[in-house]
Each structure stands twice: as structure tokens, then as C-alpha cells.
Design a protein around this motif. Structure first.
Motif, PDB file in Angstrom:
ATOM      1  N   ASN A  66       0.819  -1.211   0.000  1.00 38.50           N
ATOM      2  CA  ASN A  66       0.000   0.000   0.000  1.00 38.50           C
ATOM      3  C   ASN A  66       0.859   1.269   0.000  1.00 38.50           C
ATOM      4  O   ASN A  66       0.366   2.343   0.335  1.00 38.50           O
ATOM      5  CB  ASN A  66      -0.950  -0.005   1.195  1.00 38.50           C
ATOM      6  CG  ASN A  66      -0.233   0.094   2.524  1.00 38.50           C
ATOM      7  OD1 ASN A  66       0.940  -0.243   2.648  1.00 38.50           O
ATOM      8  ND2 ASN A  66      -0.933   0.555   3.554  1.00 38.50           N
ATOM      9  N   LEU A  67       2.124   1.174  -0.406  1.00 42.86           N
ATOM     10  CA  LEU A  67       3.002   2.343  -0.404  1.00 42.86           C
ATOM     11  C   LEU A  67       2.429   3.476  -1.244  1.00 42.86           C
ATOM     12  O   LEU A  67       2.366   4.619  -0.778  1.00 42.86           O
ATOM     13  CB  LEU A  67       4.409   1.971  -0.880  1.00 42.86           C
ATOM     14  CG  LEU A  67       5.403   3.131  -0.969  1.00 42.86           C
ATOM     15  CD1 LEU A  67       5.569   3.851   0.371  1.00 42.86           C
ATOM     16  CD2 LEU A  67       6.752   2.627  -1.494  1.00 42.86           C
ATOM     17  N   ALA A  68       2.006   3.214  -2.450  1.00 48.47           N
ATOM     18  CA  ALA A  68       1.462   4.280  -3.307  1.00 48.47           C
ATOM     19  C   ALA A  68       0.235   4.923  -2.659  1.00 48.47           C
ATOM     20  O   ALA A  68       0.079   6.148  -2.701  1.00 48.47           O
ATOM     21  CB  ALA A  68       1.112   3.726  -4.685  1.00 48.47           C
ATOM     22  N   THR A  69      -0.607   4.133  -2.031  1.00 46.17           N
ATOM     23  CA  THR A  69      -1.798   4.658  -1.364  1.00 46.17           C
ATOM     24  C   THR A  69      -1.418   5.581  -0.215  1.00 46.17           C
ATOM     25  O   THR A  69      -2.004   6.655  -0.039  1.00 46.17           O
ATOM     26  CB  THR A  69      -2.677   3.497  -0.850  1.00 46.17           C
ATOM     27  OG1 THR A  69      -3.017   2.670  -1.958  1.00 46.17           O
ATOM     28  CG2 THR A  69      -3.930   4.006  -0.175  1.00 46.17           C
ATOM     29  N   VAL A  70      -0.447   5.170   0.578  1.00 48.34           N
ATOM     30  CA  VAL A  70       0.020   5.995   1.698  1.00 48.34           C
ATOM     31  C   VAL A  70       0.563   7.326   1.176  1.00 48.34           C
ATOM     32  O   VAL A  70       0.242   8.396   1.707  1.00 48.34           O
ATOM     33  CB  VAL A  70       1.107   5.254   2.518  1.00 48.34           C
ATOM     34  CG1 VAL A  70       1.792   6.179   3.507  1.00 48.34           C
ATOM     35  CG2 VAL A  70       0.495   4.051   3.233  1.00 48.34           C
ATOM     36  N   LEU A  71       1.370   7.286   0.130  1.00 47.09           N
ATOM     37  CA  LEU A  71       1.946   8.513  -0.420  1.00 47.09           C
ATOM     38  C   LEU A  71       0.860   9.415  -1.010  1.00 47.09           C
ATOM     39  O   LEU A  71       0.889  10.632  -0.819  1.00 47.09           O
ATOM     40  CB  LEU A  71       3.004   8.170  -1.469  1.00 47.09           C
ATOM     41  CG  LEU A  71       4.204   7.364  -0.948  1.00 47.09           C
ATOM     42  CD1 LEU A  71       5.123   6.981  -2.100  1.00 47.09           C
ATOM     43  CD2 LEU A  71       4.954   8.121   0.132  1.00 47.09           C
ATOM     44  N   GLU A  72      -0.093   8.835  -1.702  1.00 49.49           N
ATOM     45  CA  GLU A  72      -1.201   9.610  -2.271  1.00 49.49           C
ATOM     46  C   GLU A  72      -2.037  10.260  -1.172  1.00 49.49           C
ATOM     47  O   GLU A  72      -2.433  11.421  -1.292  1.00 49.49           O
ATOM     48  CB  GLU A  72      -2.080   8.710  -3.142  1.00 49.49           C
ATOM     49  CG  GLU A  72      -1.424   8.303  -4.441  1.00 49.49           C
ATOM     50  CD  GLU A  72      -2.187   7.193  -5.162  1.00 49.49           C
ATOM     51  OE1 GLU A  72      -3.375   6.955  -4.848  1.00 49.49           O
ATOM     52  OE2 GLU A  72      -1.575   6.556  -6.039  1.00 49.49           O
ATOM     53  N   ARG A  73      -2.310   9.528  -0.109  1.00 48.59           N
ATOM     54  CA  ARG A  73      -3.117  10.049   1.001  1.00 48.59           C
ATOM     55  C   ARG A  73      -2.470  11.289   1.622  1.00 48.59           C
ATOM     56  O   ARG A  73      -3.154  12.184   2.094  1.00 48.59           O
ATOM     57  CB  ARG A  73      -3.317   8.961   2.052  1.00 48.59           C
ATOM     58  CG  ARG A  73      -4.214   9.376   3.205  1.00 48.59           C
ATOM     59  CD  ARG A  73      -4.504   8.253   4.186  1.00 48.59           C
ATOM     60  NE  ARG A  73      -3.302   7.543   4.558  1.00 48.59           N
ATOM     61  CZ  ARG A  73      -3.187   6.213   4.570  1.00 48.59           C
ATOM     62  NH1 ARG A  73      -4.186   5.442   4.250  1.00 48.59           N
ATOM     63  NH2 ARG A  73      -2.059   5.652   4.928  1.00 48.59           N
ATOM     64  N   HIS A  74      -1.153  11.350   1.588  1.00 48.45           N
ATOM     65  CA  HIS A  74      -0.421  12.485   2.154  1.00 48.45           C
ATOM     66  C   HIS A  74       0.008  13.502   1.095  1.00 48.45           C
ATOM     67  O   HIS A  74       0.765  14.426   1.406  1.00 48.45           O
ATOM     68  CB  HIS A  74       0.799  11.980   2.926  1.00 48.45           C
ATOM     69  CG  HIS A  74       0.441  11.220   4.168  1.00 48.45           C
ATOM     70  ND1 HIS A  74       0.171  11.845   5.363  1.00 48.45           N
ATOM     71  CD2 HIS A  74       0.291   9.893   4.393  1.00 48.45           C
ATOM     72  CE1 HIS A  74      -0.120  10.931   6.269  1.00 48.45           C
ATOM     73  NE2 HIS A  74      -0.066   9.738   5.702  1.00 48.45           N
TER      74      HIS A  74
END
Length: 181
Positions: free
Chosen positions: A96-104
Motif C-alpha cells: 500500500n506504499l502508493a496509497t500511503v503517499l497519495e493520502r499524504h
């Protein structure tokens, strides 16, 4: 809110002396990574840790649940800093790295960790392909000797070749001192 995140890749016990896959210069690289982590925390940047575990117990290192697969104490995460478990060389693959980065709303990645020729190379190239601006802190990364076609390639040459390639087309590659200046 900062648009920059620090990604701390695979600085795990098995890569240190006494571990199952010790790297050349890993202690100095981890010390530099710790300095980068402290600076990121001070700046209010998102700090994300990547922790690799293989999926089988007979793995050469990072066996599931082993002490060797734990983050090294030099770079231990704080309780509010996320640790992402991965099972592949590329930290974006099936995580979920891309999701975490997108969320921030992250746009820029600062990358430290191990191994220069595998996981650092893979995350940096993937980050560039996904549109992130990447900076690799070369002296906060470590590698090991490799063998190809009967030739042993010293860790310093492996590291230099990969940093050179990343700097040529995928990232800004700087030292800890240059980054902190």
C-alpha cells in the motif's frame, strides 16, 4: 504540509554483522540514514519504513517472523511512523506504499536503505515511473560483493555503478552532508 517523504528501505538486522546476509559498510550507511531520519522528523516530513520478509521459512535471509527480519535498532520507527511489509524487491509491488503517499499528497521521495543494487534501485526506478521526484542518499545505502560470470565485483563498485545509473536517469543522488546542508 510537506510534499516530501522519507522512505527507509530494508534496514534490517540480517544485513548487519552477525546477520544472515551482512552488507559492506552497513553500519556507516545506517548511521547516515539515522541522521536523515532525524532531519525528516524535525522538518515534519512523512517517514515510511519498508520491511522485507520472504514468504518461505527457508529464505536466505529475512525469514518470516525472524529476528533478522526486524528493523535494525539504529533506525527504529516511532509508534506513529508506518512500517510497510513487502515480499518483493520493488517496494511498490503488492503493497500500500502508493496509497500511503497519495493520502499524504507526497510528490518528492528521499530514499535510504539496502541493498543499493536491488531494492534501492527498484524503488527509485518505480518512483520515477510513477511520477515522483526522487532523491537517493548514496552514503545512507549499502550493498555487497556480487559475482558475474566468474568475476567478483566488489561492493563499492556495485554501489557506485548503481548510484551512477540512478543519477543518470532516475534520481538526484547526493551524500548525507549535501542533503542536510
Amino acid at each position: 504540509m510537506s510534499k516530501q517523504a522519507l522512505i527507509v528501505v530494508d534496514i534490517q538486522n540480517d544485513y548487519f554483522p552477525g546477520g544472515r546476509w551482512p552488507l559492506s559498510g552497513v553500519d556507516a550507511a545506517a548511521d547516515n540514514a539515522a541522521r536523515i531520519i532525524a532531519a525528516a522528523r524535525s522538518a515534519g516530513d512523512l517517514v515510511v519504513y519498508i520491511r522485507h520478509e520472504f514468504t518461505r521459512d527457508d529464505a536466505p535471509f529475512f525469514s518470516p517472523g525472524s529476528e533478522g527480519a526486524h528493523l535494525h535498532p539504529k533506525v527504529q520507527n516511532l509508534p506513529d511512523e508506518q512500517v510497510i511489509l513487502k515480499h518483493h524487491v520493488n517496494s511498490f509491488l503488492e503493497t500500500n506504499l502508493a496509497t500511503v503517499l497519495e493520502r499524504h499528497a507526497i510528490e518528492d521521495l528521499v530514499i535510504v536503505g539496502s541493498m543499493s543494487h536491488l531494492c534501492i534501485d527498484a524503488i527509485t526506478r518505480a518512483a520515477a515511473d510513477l511520477g515522483y521526484k526522487a532523491t537517493v542518499i548514496h552514503d545512507a545505502c549499502a550493498s555487497c560483493d556480487l559475482e558475474f560470470n566468474g568475476l567478483t565485483v566488489p561492493a563499492a563498485h556495485v554501489h557506485a555503478a548503481f548510484m551512477s545509473a540512478l543519477g543518470f536517469g532516475y534520481a538526484r543522488v547526493v551524500s548525507t552532508e549535501q542533503f542536510l546542508a
